[in-house]
Design a protein around this motif. Structure first.
Motif, short mmCIF file in Angstrom:
data_model
loop_
_atom_site.label_atom_id
_atom_site.label_comp_id
_atom_site.label_asym_id
_atom_site.label_seq_id
_atom_site.Cartn_x
_atom_site.Cartn_y
_atom_site.Cartn_z
N ARG A 38 -3.68 -37.50 93.61
CA ARG A 38 -2.45 -38.31 93.70
C ARG A 38 -2.76 -39.71 94.20
NH1 ARG A 38 2.11 -35.91 91.38
NH2 ARG A 38 1.98 -33.68 91.71
N LEU A 39 -3.66 -39.81 95.17
CA LEU A 39 -4.05 -41.11 95.69
C LEU A 39 -4.74 -41.95 94.61
CD1 LEU A 39 -4.17 -42.96 98.14
CD2 LEU A 39 -6.33 -41.85 98.77
N GLY A 40 -5.56 -41.30 93.79
CA GLY A 40 -6.22 -42.01 92.70
C GLY A 40 -5.23 -42.59 91.72
N VAL A 41 -4.20 -41.82 91.38
CA VAL A 41 -3.15 -42.31 90.47
C VAL A 41 -2.49 -43.55 91.07
CG1 VAL A 41 -0.91 -41.78 89.43
CG2 VAL A 41 -2.74 -40.07 89.38
N ALA A 42 -2.12 -43.47 92.34
CA ALA A 42 -1.47 -44.60 93.00
C ALA A 42 -2.39 -45.82 93.04
CB ALA A 42 -1.04 -44.21 94.41
N LYS A 43 -3.66 -45.59 93.31
CA LYS A 43 -4.63 -46.67 93.41
C LYS A 43 -4.79 -47.40 92.07
CE LYS A 43 -8.88 -45.33 93.97
NZ LYS A 43 -10.15 -44.85 94.56
N VAL A 44 -4.85 -46.64 90.99
CA VAL A 44 -4.97 -47.27 89.66
C VAL A 44 -3.75 -48.13 89.38
CG1 VAL A 44 -5.00 -46.85 87.18
CG2 VAL A 44 -6.53 -45.56 88.67
N HIS A 45 -2.56 -47.60 89.65
CA HIS A 45 -1.35 -48.39 89.41
C HIS A 45 -1.34 -49.66 90.26
CE1 HIS A 45 0.44 -45.67 86.63
NE2 HIS A 45 0.51 -44.68 87.50
N LEU A 46 -1.81 -49.57 91.48
CA LEU A 46 -1.87 -50.74 92.35
C LEU A 46 -2.84 -51.79 91.78
CD1 LEU A 46 -1.01 -52.12 94.98
CD2 LEU A 46 -2.94 -50.95 96.09
N PHE A 47 -4.01 -51.37 91.38
CA PHE A 47 -4.99 -52.31 90.86
C PHE A 47 -4.57 -52.91 89.52
CE2 PHE A 47 -7.54 -51.08 94.30
CZ PHE A 47 -8.59 -51.99 94.40
N ARG A 48 -3.74 -52.17 88.78
CA ARG A 48 -3.21 -52.70 87.51
C ARG A 48 -1.97 -53.56 87.72
NH1 ARG A 48 -2.70 -47.62 83.44
NH2 ARG A 48 -4.68 -47.84 82.37
N ARG A 49 -1.54 -53.64 88.96
CA ARG A 49 -0.32 -54.38 89.32
C ARG A 49 0.92 -53.79 88.67
NH1 ARG A 49 -2.63 -60.56 89.41
NH2 ARG A 49 -4.15 -60.13 91.03
N GLU A 50 0.93 -52.48 88.53
CA GLU A 50 2.08 -51.74 88.00
C GLU A 50 2.91 -51.26 89.19
OE1 GLU A 50 -0.35 -50.12 84.10
OE2 GLU A 50 -0.07 -48.79 85.80
N TYR A 51 3.54 -52.23 89.84
CA TYR A 51 4.17 -51.96 91.12
C TYR A 51 5.31 -50.95 91.05
CZ TYR A 51 1.32 -55.97 92.32
OH TYR A 51 0.26 -56.82 92.50
N ARG A 52 6.00 -50.88 89.94
CA ARG A 52 7.08 -49.89 89.82
C ARG A 52 6.53 -48.47 89.79
NH1 ARG A 52 11.86 -52.46 86.14
NH2 ARG A 52 11.96 -54.40 87.32
N GLU A 53 5.28 -48.33 89.44
CA GLU A 53 4.64 -47.02 89.42
C GLU A 53 3.97 -46.69 90.75
OE1 GLU A 53 5.02 -44.96 86.91
OE2 GLU A 53 6.13 -46.51 85.82
N VAL A 54 3.63 -47.72 91.52
CA VAL A 54 2.93 -47.51 92.79
C VAL A 54 3.79 -46.74 93.78
CG1 VAL A 54 1.90 -48.64 94.80
CG2 VAL A 54 1.44 -49.52 92.52
N ASN A 108 4.61 -42.07 97.06
CA ASN A 108 5.48 -41.04 97.64
C ASN A 108 4.93 -39.64 97.40
OD1 ASN A 108 7.30 -42.84 98.75
ND2 ASN A 108 8.66 -42.80 96.97
N GLU A 109 4.31 -39.44 96.24
CA GLU A 109 3.70 -38.13 95.95
C GLU A 109 2.49 -37.88 96.86
OE1 GLU A 109 4.64 -35.50 93.99
OE2 GLU A 109 6.49 -36.66 93.94
N VAL A 110 1.75 -38.93 97.18
CA VAL A 110 0.63 -38.79 98.11
C VAL A 110 1.17 -38.34 99.46
CG1 VAL A 110 -1.19 -40.00 99.37
CG2 VAL A 110 -0.80 -40.51 96.94
#
Length: 75
Positions: A46-62, A67-69
């Motif tokens: 779950r942390l990996g998913v959040a991290k990818v979204h953060l690095f892609r600047r997909e803030y609505r997904e972060v 929250n799942e983490v």
């Protein structure tokens, strides 16, 4: 390793980390997502998913991913 143990969520997380370190965020997200499918409460996945979204600047997904983490590991 994944050929011998295709249902090993931890192996998918490890490969996701390797992809992430190589800036291959698409492949990393694919592996983290597969790890989540296999082990929904695996915090590292779950942390990996959040991290990818953060690095892609997909803030609505972060936020939902983060929250799942927290849901998986509230401490």
């Amino acid at each position: 390793f994944l050929r011998r143990a295709p249902n090993n969520a931890t192996a998918f997380v490890a490969r996701g980390e390797a992809h992430f370190s190589s800036d291959d965020y698409d492949a990393a997200l694919k592996d983290y997502t597969e790890a989540v499918r296999l082990a929904p409460d695996l915090t590292e996945a779950r942390l990996g998913v959040a991290k990818v979204h953060l690095f892609r600047r997909e803030y609505r997904e972060v936020v939902p991913a983060s929250n799942e983490v927290i849901r998986c590991d509230p401490n």
